[in-house]
Scaffold this active site. Structure first.
Site, mmCIF file in Angstrom:
data_model
loop_
_atom_site.group_PDB
_atom_site.id
_atom_site.type_symbol
_atom_site.label_atom_id
_atom_site.label_comp_id
_atom_site.label_asym_id
_atom_site.label_seq_id
_atom_site.Cartn_x
_atom_site.Cartn_y
_atom_site.Cartn_z
ATOM 1 N N SER A 33 5.606 -1.142 -0.866
ATOM 2 C CA SER A 33 5.305 -0.540 -2.175
ATOM 3 C C SER A 33 6.303 0.122 -2.770
ATOM 4 C CB SER A 33 4.009 0.378 -1.880
ATOM 5 O OG SER A 33 3.783 1.148 -3.074
ATOM 6 N N THR A 54 3.543 -5.734 -9.996
ATOM 7 C CA THR A 54 2.165 -5.409 -10.311
ATOM 8 C C THR A 54 1.946 -5.202 -11.964
ATOM 9 O OG1 THR A 54 1.909 -4.431 -8.344
ATOM 10 C CG2 THR A 54 0.479 -3.692 -9.799
ATOM 11 N N ARG A 59 -10.194 7.142 -10.534
ATOM 12 C CA ARG A 59 -10.427 7.244 -9.133
ATOM 13 C C ARG A 59 -10.942 8.638 -9.043
ATOM 14 N NH1 ARG A 59 -4.627 4.504 -7.276
ATOM 15 N NH2 ARG A 59 -4.972 2.744 -8.599
ATOM 16 N N GLY A 85 -4.701 -5.187 2.574
ATOM 17 C CA GLY A 85 -4.255 -3.872 2.295
ATOM 18 C C GLY A 85 -4.807 -2.721 3.153
ATOM 19 N N HIS A 114 -6.409 -4.902 -7.650
ATOM 20 C CA HIS A 114 -5.739 -3.673 -7.204
ATOM 21 C C HIS A 114 -6.743 -2.901 -6.302
ATOM 22 C CE1 HIS A 114 -2.293 -1.238 -8.640
ATOM 23 N NE2 HIS A 114 -2.873 -0.177 -7.669
ATOM 24 N N SER A 143 0.962 -1.272 -0.100
ATOM 25 C CA SER A 143 0.059 0.065 -0.014
ATOM 26 C C SER A 143 0.879 1.145 -0.072
ATOM 27 C CB SER A 143 -0.839 0.070 1.363
ATOM 28 O OG SER A 143 -1.902 -1.045 1.323
ATOM 29 N N GLN A 198 7.266 -4.758 -3.848
ATOM 30 C CA GLN A 198 6.289 -4.564 -4.962
ATOM 31 C C GLN A 198 6.796 -3.582 -6.000
ATOM 32 O OE1 GLN A 198 4.306 -1.629 -5.533
ATOM 33 N NE2 GLN A 198 3.632 -2.269 -7.103
ATOM 34 N N LEU A 199 6.888 -3.989 -7.089
ATOM 35 C CA LEU A 199 7.419 -3.213 -8.441
ATOM 36 C C LEU A 199 6.751 -2.746 -9.453
ATOM 37 C CD1 LEU A 199 10.193 -2.596 -9.579
ATOM 38 C CD2 LEU A 199 10.097 -4.390 -10.929
ATOM 39 N N TYR A 200 6.790 -1.497 -9.613
ATOM 40 C CA TYR A 200 6.302 -0.866 -11.032
ATOM 41 C C TYR A 200 7.130 -0.664 -11.906
ATOM 42 C CZ TYR A 200 1.745 0.495 -8.281
ATOM 43 O OH TYR A 200 0.568 0.342 -7.873
ATOM 44 N N ARG A 241 -9.429 -0.565 -7.663
ATOM 45 C CA ARG A 241 -8.938 0.933 -7.986
ATOM 46 C C ARG A 241 -8.558 0.923 -9.484
ATOM 47 N NH1 ARG A 241 -7.410 3.530 -3.298
ATOM 48 N NH2 ARG A 241 -5.558 4.486 -3.827
ATOM 49 N N LYS A 250 1.472 -10.081 -9.737
ATOM 50 C CA LYS A 250 0.093 -9.524 -8.967
ATOM 51 C C LYS A 250 -0.812 -8.699 -9.926
ATOM 52 C CE LYS A 250 -1.133 -6.262 -5.184
ATOM 53 N NZ LYS A 250 -1.625 -5.315 -5.577
#
Length: 366
Positions: free
Chosen positions: A106, A155, A164, A308, A254, A78, A127-129, A257, A230
């Site tokens: 995150s 992700t 959003r 989360g 997600h 998160s 966690q990877l973008y 979201r 993910k």
């Protein structure tokens, strides 16, 4: 007020947090149909408890990617946790370690991988973008490895940020006192204020929309850490993830979201597990608020769950102690559900312990 269940943290967090921050944490995409469905789908799964079984000793320990943890309840990534509490991800890391479970940090954390590592021992995933600039990705992965992280949660459902509307209304941006700590030295830690969502603009500028299955293979040439994919919701993508070398799959929308009107993750779980054919562990992320939810996910074949929003809300209410208490409540509820269902270990939780809408339909046709 004494907090007796995990959901009560949200109402208290709403009172405590600035509107922009609460809305960012709590909201979903567009009509928020999937946001509601992530919860409601659990309520349509019922139990088939077994009785007269000795449940005086219950074992909830399990192994994830070779790491032994105290329970099948782990912490999902998160972003920007210092918006919830001054200690942010550091408090969450300590709480997870105390509970003997895994924390996923995150990419967009307000504490760096090094700072989280400095809190002491613990099993942590990163966690990877994937950014357009792949040298940034290489640097991040090297830092995560050096900081003792044990796996990468890639992700894959965010080529663009979902719409959003609360963030658009609030002109969401990271408060000026905070930065995305992992990117601070790369001059990518700030988020500009825009006439839209500042995060949406940031993602549009930085995150690689061209990401594909070949990049999952490329990441394995850059890091020795196992890669968990993910954001998978179909059997087809489960098969492709395994072909690409994934060590595990997290069924996730997600937190509702991204794309609205996708099914709840608990509704996709069996399809993904069928696609995976037992070749890698499959985990569930989304909508878990009770130990009964955890049991239902395990009964449908999940190897564990990630949570989360309950982390963010309990962190906002009472910092590290809040996250510890929230994890303990889920643990206690799972233990009670196991006892009342006649299960003394996780392997004893089977598909025969639950009945779904699809089961009811099949039975009505007999």
């Amino acid at each position: 007020m004494e907090i007796t269940n995990v959901s009560e943290y949200e109402a208290l967090a709403k009172q405590k947090l600035p509107k922009m921050v609460y809305d960012y944490y709590s909201s979903g995409a567009e009509d928020e149909w999937t946001l509601k469905e992530n919860r409601e789908a659990f309520s349509r799964i019922l139990f088939r408890p077994r009785v007269l079984i000795d449940v005086s000793n219950i074992d909830m320990t399990t192994t994830v990617l070779g790491f032994k943890i105290s329970m099948p309840i782990m912490i999902a990534p998160s972003a920007m946790q210092k918006m919830a509490h001054p200690e942010g991800e550091l408090a969450t890391a300590r709480a997870a370690s105390a509970a003997g479970t895994i924390m996923t940090l995150s990419s967009w954390s307000t504490c760096s991988v090094e700072e989280v590592n400095s809190t002491g021992p613990g099993i942590r995933f990163f966690q990877l973008y994937v950014y357009k600039d792949r040298s940034i990705v290489r640097q991040l992965l090297r830092r995560a490895e050096r900081a003792g992280f044990k796996a990468i949660a890639l992700t894959v459902d965010t080529p663009r940020l979902g719409r959003r509307e609360a963030d658009i209304k609030n002109r969401f941006t990271l408060p000026p006192s905070l930065t995305l700590k992992n990117f601070e030295e790369l001059d990518l830690g700030k988020m500009d204020k825009t006439n839209d969502s500042g995060l949406a603009s940031y993602v549009a500028g930085q995150v690689d929309r061209s990401l594909s299955w070949k990049d999952v293979k490329w990441l394995q040439t850059v890091t020795s850490l196992p890669i968990v994919v993910k954001g998978v919701m179909t059997a087809e993508d489960a098969r492709l993830a395994i072909e690409a070398g994934a060590a595990g799959i997290i069924v996730s929308n997600h937190g509702a979201r991204q794309l609205d009107y996708v099914p709840a993750t608990i509704s996709c779980l069996e399809e993904v597990i069928k696609g995976a054919q037992g070749r890698v562990p499959v985990f569930l992320d989304g909508g878990v608020r009770r130990g009964t939810d955890v049991f239902k996910a395990l009964a449908l074949g999940a190897s564990g769950v990630f949570i989360g929003r309950p982390v963010l809300f309990s962190l906002a209410v009472d910092g590290e102690a809040g996250v510890k208490k929230m994890l303990q409540m889920l643990r206690d509820e799972l233990e009670l559900t196991m006892a009342l269902s006649g299960c003394t270990s996780l392997k004893e939780i089977t598909r025969n312990h639950v009945i779904t809408e699809a089961d009811k339909y099949r039975l009505s046709r007999l």
